[in-house]
Design a protein around this motif. Structure first.
Motif, PDB file in Angstrom:
ATOM      1  N   GLU A 138       0.816  -1.212   0.000  1.00  0.00           N
ATOM      2  CA  GLU A 138       0.000   0.000   0.000  1.00  0.00           C
ATOM      3  C   GLU A 138       0.850   1.263   0.000  1.00  0.00           C
ATOM      4  O   GLU A 138       0.455   2.291  -0.536  1.00  0.00           O
ATOM      5  CB  GLU A 138      -0.928  -0.014   1.217  1.00  0.00           C
ATOM      6  N   ASP A 139       2.044   1.171   0.641  1.00  0.00           N
ATOM      7  CA  ASP A 139       2.907   2.356   0.674  1.00  0.00           C
ATOM      8  C   ASP A 139       3.805   2.464  -0.550  1.00  0.00           C
ATOM      9  O   ASP A 139       4.682   3.333  -0.614  1.00  0.00           O
ATOM     10  CB  ASP A 139       3.765   2.355   1.944  1.00  0.00           C
ATOM     11  N   GLY A 140       3.620   1.567  -1.522  1.00  0.00           N
ATOM     12  CA  GLY A 140       4.377   1.646  -2.757  1.00  0.00           C
ATOM     13  C   GLY A 140       5.671   0.867  -2.780  1.00  0.00           C
ATOM     14  O   GLY A 140       6.328   0.789  -3.826  1.00  0.00           O
ATOM     15  N   THR A 141       6.078   0.259  -1.656  1.00  0.00           N
ATOM     16  CA  THR A 141       7.330  -0.507  -1.638  1.00  0.00           C
ATOM     17  C   THR A 141       7.132  -1.840  -2.349  1.00  0.00           C
ATOM     18  O   THR A 141       6.083  -2.475  -2.228  1.00  0.00           O
ATOM     19  CB  THR A 141       7.798  -0.750  -0.202  1.00  0.00           C
ATOM     20  N   PRO A 142       8.127  -2.287  -3.121  1.00  0.00           N
ATOM     21  CA  PRO A 142       7.982  -3.556  -3.858  1.00  0.00           C
ATOM     22  C   PRO A 142       7.837  -4.741  -2.900  1.00  0.00           C
ATOM     23  O   PRO A 142       8.479  -4.789  -1.851  1.00  0.00           O
ATOM     24  CB  PRO A 142       9.287  -3.648  -4.656  1.00  0.00           C
ATOM     25  N   GLU A 143       7.021  -5.690  -3.270  1.00  0.00           N
ATOM     26  CA  GLU A 143       6.870  -6.917  -2.496  1.00  0.00           C
ATOM     27  C   GLU A 143       6.668  -8.078  -3.445  1.00  0.00           C
ATOM     28  O   GLU A 143       6.312  -7.906  -4.607  1.00  0.00           O
ATOM     29  CB  GLU A 143       5.708  -6.819  -1.506  1.00  0.00           C
ATOM     30  N   VAL A 144       6.918  -9.267  -2.927  1.00  0.00           N
ATOM     31  CA  VAL A 144       6.793 -10.478  -3.727  1.00  0.00           C
ATOM     32  C   VAL A 144       5.839 -11.432  -3.026  1.00  0.00           C
ATOM     33  O   VAL A 144       5.873 -11.577  -1.801  1.00  0.00           O
ATOM     34  CB  VAL A 144       8.175 -11.135  -3.944  1.00  0.00           C
ATOM     35  N   THR A 145       4.964 -12.046  -3.793  1.00  0.00           N
ATOM     36  CA  THR A 145       4.066 -13.075  -3.276  1.00  0.00           C
ATOM     37  C   THR A 145       4.519 -14.409  -3.835  1.00  0.00           C
ATOM     38  O   THR A 145       4.558 -14.601  -5.056  1.00  0.00           O
ATOM     39  CB  THR A 145       2.608 -12.802  -3.672  1.00  0.00           C
ATOM     40  N   ALA A 146       4.893 -15.311  -2.938  1.00  0.00           N
ATOM     41  CA  ALA A 146       5.399 -16.625  -3.348  1.00  0.00           C
ATOM     42  C   ALA A 146       4.350 -17.686  -3.043  1.00  0.00           C
ATOM     43  O   ALA A 146       3.809 -17.736  -1.932  1.00  0.00           O
ATOM     44  CB  ALA A 146       6.702 -16.947  -2.621  1.00  0.00           C
ATOM     45  N   TYR A 147       4.064 -18.518  -4.041  1.00  0.00           N
ATOM     46  CA  TYR A 147       3.163 -19.652  -3.875  1.00  0.00           C
ATOM     47  C   TYR A 147       4.029 -20.909  -3.781  1.00  0.00           C
ATOM     48  O   TYR A 147       4.514 -21.414  -4.809  1.00  0.00           O
ATOM     49  CB  TYR A 147       2.193 -19.742  -5.050  1.00  0.00           C
ATOM     50  N   PRO A 148       4.272 -21.421  -2.578  1.00  0.00           N
ATOM     51  CA  PRO A 148       5.199 -22.562  -2.415  1.00  0.00           C
ATOM     52  C   PRO A 148       4.710 -23.787  -3.168  1.00  0.00           C
ATOM     53  O   PRO A 148       3.492 -24.016  -3.299  1.00  0.00           O
ATOM     54  CB  PRO A 148       5.201 -22.805  -0.904  1.00  0.00           C
ATOM     55  N   PRO A 149       5.651 -24.603  -3.672  1.00  0.00           N
ATOM     56  CA  PRO A 149       5.250 -25.849  -4.335  1.00  0.00           C
ATOM     57  C   PRO A 149       4.735 -26.853  -3.315  1.00  0.00           C
ATOM     58  O   PRO A 149       4.921 -26.696  -2.105  1.00  0.00           O
ATOM     59  CB  PRO A 149       6.554 -26.323  -4.984  1.00  0.00           C
ATOM     60  N   SER A 150       4.127 -27.903  -3.812  1.00  0.00           N
ATOM     61  CA  SER A 150       3.487 -28.875  -2.923  1.00  0.00           C
ATOM     62  C   SER A 150       4.487 -29.567  -2.010  1.00  0.00           C
ATOM     63  O   SER A 150       4.130 -30.008  -0.915  1.00  0.00           O
ATOM     64  CB  SER A 150       2.729 -29.918  -3.750  1.00  0.00           C
ATOM     65  N   TRP A 151       5.767 -29.674  -2.438  1.00  0.00           N
ATOM     66  CA  TRP A 151       6.757 -30.380  -1.614  1.00  0.00           C
ATOM     67  C   TRP A 151       7.444 -29.487  -0.587  1.00  0.00           C
ATOM     68  O   TRP A 151       8.317 -29.940   0.123  1.00  0.00           O
ATOM     69  CB  TRP A 151       7.807 -31.029  -2.515  1.00  0.00           C
ATOM     70  N   ARG A 152       7.053 -28.193  -0.516  1.00  0.00           N
ATOM     71  CA  ARG A 152       7.687 -27.293   0.430  1.00  0.00           C
ATOM     72  C   ARG A 152       6.638 -26.669   1.361  1.00  0.00           C
ATOM     73  O   ARG A 152       6.460 -25.450   1.416  1.00  0.00           O
ATOM     74  CB  ARG A 152       8.462 -26.195  -0.305  1.00  0.00           C
ATOM     75  N   ALA A 153       5.969 -27.512   2.132  1.00  0.00           N
ATOM     76  CA  ALA A 153       4.991 -27.010   3.102  1.00  0.00           C
ATOM     77  C   ALA A 153       5.662 -26.252   4.238  1.00  0.00           C
ATOM     78  O   ALA A 153       4.986 -25.600   5.037  1.00  0.00           O
ATOM     79  CB  ALA A 153       4.171 -28.169   3.660  1.00  0.00           C
ATOM     80  N   ASP A 154       6.994 -26.337   4.347  1.00  0.00           N
ATOM     81  CA  ASP A 154       7.705 -25.630   5.413  1.00  0.00           C
ATOM     82  C   ASP A 154       7.853 -24.146   5.126  1.00  0.00           C
ATOM     83  O   ASP A 154       8.250 -23.381   6.011  1.00  0.00           O
ATOM     84  CB  ASP A 154       9.093 -26.244   5.604  1.00  0.00           C
ATOM     85  N   LEU A 155       7.524 -23.693   3.917  1.00  0.00           N
ATOM     86  CA  LEU A 155       7.616 -22.269   3.585  1.00  0.00           C
ATOM     87  C   LEU A 155       6.309 -21.602   3.995  1.00  0.00           C
ATOM     88  O   LEU A 155       5.345 -21.560   3.234  1.00  0.00           O
ATOM     89  CB  LEU A 155       7.878 -22.083   2.093  1.00  0.00           C
ATOM     90  N   ALA A 156       6.285 -21.085   5.228  1.00  0.00           N
ATOM     91  CA  ALA A 156       5.027 -20.582   5.781  1.00  0.00           C
ATOM     92  C   ALA A 156       5.068 -19.117   6.169  1.00  0.00           C
ATOM     93  O   ALA A 156       4.020 -18.539   6.466  1.00  0.00           O
ATOM     94  CB  ALA A 156       4.641 -21.408   7.014  1.00  0.00           C
ATOM     95  N   GLN A 157       6.240 -18.482   6.172  1.00  0.00           N
ATOM     96  CA  GLN A 157       6.343 -17.089   6.599  1.00  0.00           C
ATOM     97  C   GLN A 157       7.507 -16.430   5.871  1.00  0.00           C
ATOM     98  O   GLN A 157       8.357 -17.115   5.276  1.00  0.00           O
ATOM     99  CB  GLN A 157       6.546 -17.020   8.111  1.00  0.00           C
ATOM    100  N   PRO A 158       7.560 -15.095   5.887  1.00  0.00           N
ATOM    101  CA  PRO A 158       8.640 -14.405   5.163  1.00  0.00           C
ATOM    102  C   PRO A 158      10.039 -14.864   5.568  1.00  0.00           C
ATOM    103  O   PRO A 158      10.931 -14.939   4.725  1.00  0.00           O
ATOM    104  CB  PRO A 158       8.404 -12.933   5.515  1.00  0.00           C
TER     105      PRO A 158
END
Length: 836
Positions: free
Chosen positions: A456-476
């Motif tokens: 919202e403040d204009g800073t770049p961000e990335v949205t990552a959709y983890p693959p099915s084998w990486r359920a451990d990717l849950a937070q930044p």
């Protein structure tokens, strides 16, 4: 996880720069991305003539006690002009091959692993011109029950060089896969990690076309609360039961440490190594009715594939048909429905099981397996259909099987939730400014689908959709770790933080160090005993039923089931250390420990759960502190045997209660407080040799000799002594001592006082110290005497007194007057009399 380098590299899209990858370079690449390489095992080395041979004739030598064969083997093809193939004769003791089989022969001059040189020699009455080799002798595995028989292949002919065919120039990399990286228990996962480390392209072996299911392969019911989130099956029929397992599959299994059994079983194991999806094969003809995934029922038993009958409990999840359990979910299949040598109709299973439930079953049944090892670390829930298709096609290719059109697939994978992260968060965490596109590129390498946008403040961000084998990717933070490890931890600069001025050790920390140093200087050795105790120790200590030290807190997951309570005193752990040292031959022991004890509150307070999304409020912090039990810091010492050892200087001295009291005095001196010692009675100390330690009139601990019954119950040396006091009860004293050397000489005087036996020496010492006034610099008891000379019920206590004036040379008259004043105070308070 053991994986051949040749197989691993086949999944990479190599560039000219990486056309030749050495095993050492691959191991370094794995280490770079955070994997632990335990070892690199080169195969061989094998040199000299090692050839493929066909067994032409076998002569059984029956005159020996064990089977001996004299074999004629062809080590070349027949000539075009009709000349027969070149042959040689070899003596062999194995019986697992027949005429016409292809074997590996080491001819004279070959050198096998272990620097074993082959030569022609006479044995069992025949000349053996070489050796028919087993897999173990070639360094391919541990199988040594028989020689290595290769499947017939149009591309393999007698006389071919076996070194290249068997891949004896290959290496095996052995890795220790941590629980959070279960996807690396497969060639698929490791090849992906290697591709990321080397920035190479990667071919996913699971990316195969899976046809739509045309009906079901079998009727399957998955009951609720079983932890089975997906259960898939595929059926193949017409399998040739005599079809051998292809050499490349057998070789892969051998190098991974898995025994080759049959084509069907080998294929399921191969797919597990390749994709990471454990599988099981059922003999369809032995199944009765539909299949149900459920909890085990009371009294049920299962004969597992290892030949052991296992009693099941309600927490076990089983695969069952109408006859009962036929497999232990996530662990091992049952013996009744296993694939046998005559099996032609096979039902393949690929399922996803709950990691925690699988781990509990493995430990309860004491049945670890390659399948459970993967399920405990989470298996990709999207794999079952691809794994079934891969296995079915291999059976069709090598076993002439026919794949039936139906596929059962109960349940479906749940995609991991997307994670939103500021684009520059990895840069800020590492303190490095990465090039544009690094963050998105690295996340795509590990299989994430990436969308770049702005907050919202204009800073770049990335949205990552983890693959099915990486359920451990849950937070930044998880995404940051992936970016940093793939970029290389070695690229992150090491910079020590600057300590702000004016900070250092707290007063309590300085006191603890001073106490530890003082006890070490007095000959005590610091130990770190086990912090948990068994409730039975209090009975051995002789504590009353209402003693507050019996009230303990228990941990839910103790390291030892019989020691589950947090200690309320340091003595149990220290006395355990004494017993252990005595059992190993030690006789003179002086140990100490400084540590926390846990004292439960009289009324338990429920532990609040403030959450982790924001800082707890002051009220929540107050509740947290109130719910946590008191954990004061104690110091304790134990002594056994001789405290002052014998030598040329004279006899030794047995450790006694006075040494334990003296240790307490040393602690008090190091802490800068004055300790009062009085007689007391408290278990586990001897009632007549126990001292209460007080500071400012408040009890802080006890010291003395342990009760004989306690010594006997714990198996301690006789006359074992101990001291324990609460350091947190001692007032913190700001001590900055400056050594002072007086220029004036002291006056030394001795005095012997006769008092009643029931007058404590500590009380008399305190009275003399007070009566001596400011001129009394030091006071020391150096002799205790009883006998006819002082009368019945009396004893003589002799003291050495040192007087000194800070500003002048003290006269004898002044010192004598001060001594007389001290004696007068002792006479008035304790009825003391000067000994004549």
């Amino acid at each position: 996880m053991r994986i051949p380098v040749r197989w691993l590299v086949q999944q990479l899209e190599l560039t000219e720069e990486h056309r030749v990858l050495t095993p050492e370079a691959i191991a370094d690449a794995f280490v770079k991305v955070g994997l632990e390489v335990e070892d690199v095992h080169p195969l061989g080395p094998v040199t000299g003539p090692l050839v493929i041979a066909r067994v032409a004739e076998i002569e059984e030598l029956t005159e020996f006690k064990k089977p001996i064969r004299y074999c004629t083997v062809e080590i070349g093809e027949p000539e075009e002009d009709g000349e027969p193939a070149e042959t040689t004769q070899v003596v062999c003791g194995a019986t697992n091959f027949v005429e016409g089989d292809l074997v590996v022969v080491a001819l004279p001059g070959a050198v096998l692993p272990g620097d074993f040189t082959i030569a022609a020699r006479k044995t069992y009455g025949r000349v053996s011109n070489g050796m028919i080799c087993s897999a173990r002798e070639l360094g391919l595995g541990d199988e040594h029950a028989g020689i290595l028989v290769l499947p017939s292949d149009d591309d393999v002919a007698p006389g071919d060089d076996a070194i290249d065919l068997l891949g004896l120039t290959d290496s095996v990399i052995e890795l220790a896969v941590t629980p959070d990286r279960g996807y690396c228990l497969s060639m698929r996962g490791l090849a992906r990690e290697l591709a990321c480390a080397l920035d190479l392209g990667y071919v996913d072996p699971a990316a195969i076309e899976v046809p739509a299911a045309e009906g079901k392969a079998a009727a399957v019911t998955v009951e609720a609360d079983t932890g089975c989130t997906r259960f898939a099956m595929r059926r193949v029929t017409g399998v040739d039961p005599t079809a051998p397992t292809p050499w490349h599959i057998r070789r892969t299994l051998m190098l991974a440490g898995i025994r080759s059994i049959s084509l069907a079983v080998d294929v399921t194991n191969f797919v597990m190594l390749e994709l990471g999806q454990p599988m099981h094969a059922y003999d369809t003809s032995r199944l009765r009715g539909g299949i149900t995934v459920r909890r085990a029922r009371a009294g049920e038993k299962l004969l597992t594939l290892d030949g052991t009958e296992r009693a099941l409990v309600a927490d076990d999840v089983v695969v069952a048909d109408e006859s009962g359990p036929i497999g232990l979910g996530g662990v091992m299949g049952g013996d009744h429905t296993e694939v046998r040598p005559e099996t032609t109709d096979i039902l393949l299973e690929a399922a996803i099981w709950d990691p925690a439930n699988t781990a509990r079953t493995v430990r309860r049944q004491k049945l670890p397996s390659e399948a459970s090892r993967r399920y405990e670390r989470v298996v990709d829930p999207a794999l079952p259909p691809a794994a079934l298709e891969r296995a079915a096609r291999l059976l069709r290719q090598y076993g002439e099987a026919r794949i039936l059109p139906g596929r059962t697939d109960e349940g479906s994978p749940t995609a991991p939730a997307p994670v939103v992260m500021a684009m520059d968060l990895p840069d800020r965490v590492a303190g490095v400014r990465y090039a544009r596109g690094v963050t998105a590129g690295r996340l795509q390498q590990i299989g994430c689908r990436v969308e770049v946008g702005a907050a919202e403040d204009g800073t770049p961000e990335v949205t990552a959709y983890p693959p099915s084998w990486r359920a451990d990717l849950a937070q930044p933070a998880d995404l940051v770790e992936e970016v940093l490890r793939l970029q290389g931890y070695d690229t992150i600069p090491s910079e020590l933080p600057k300590a702000p001025a004016g900070r250092g050790l707290t007063g309590a920390q300085r006191r603890r160090r001073a106490v530890s140093r003082t006890l070490a200087e007095h000959g005590y050795v610091e130990v770190l005993p086990f912090p948990f105790v068994s409730p039975t120790v209090w009975d051995a200590f002789g504590l009353p039923a209402d003693d507050v030290r019996r009230t303990t807190l228990s941990v839910l997951n103790p390291l030892e089931s019989d020691r589950h309570a947090l200690a309320t005193t340091l003595l149990p752990g220290l006395l355990d250390a004494v017993t252990r040292n005595v059992s190993r031959g030690a006789r003179d022991i002086a140990l100490f420990h400084i540590g926390q004890v846990v004292l439960p509150r009289a009324q338990s307070v429920p532990m609040p759960d403030p959450g982790a999304d924001q800082r707890p409020t002051d009220e929540e912090l107050a509740l947290l502190r109130e719910a946590v039990p008191a954990q004061p810091v104690h110091v304790a010492v134990v002594l056994a045997g001789t405290h002052r050892r014998a030598g040329w200087w004279g006899p030794g001295e047995q450790a006694n209660w006075a040494d334990a009291v003296q240790a307490a005095r040393a602690v008090a001196e190091a802490a800068g407080v004055e300790l009062t010692v009085e007689a007391d009675t408290l278990a586990p100390w001897h009632p007549g040799r126990c001292a209460r330690l007080s500071v400012g009139g408040f009890p802080v601990g006890h010291a003395g000799e342990l009760h004989p019954k306690v010594v006997e119950a714990l198996g301690l040396p006789k006359r074992t002594c101990a001291m324990e006091l609460d350091l947190d009860l001692l007032p913190l004293v700001e001590r900055k001592p400056i050594p002072a050397v007086s220029p004036y000489p002291p006056v030394l005087l001795d005095v012997a006082l006769v008092v009643d036996n029931d007058v404590p020496a500590a009380d008399l010492t305190s009275t003399l110290r007070t009566g001596g006034g400011d001129l009394l610099e030091d006071l020391r008891l150096f002799d205790v005497f009883t006998g006819e000379q002082v009368g019945d019920g009396k004893r003589s206590l002799a003291y050495s007194l040192r007087f000194r004036a800070p500003d002048r040379t003290l006269t004898v008259e002044e010192a004598t007057a001060a001594r007389d004043t001290a004696v007068a105070a002792a006479t008035e308070r304790h009825g003391a009399a000067l000994r004549g």
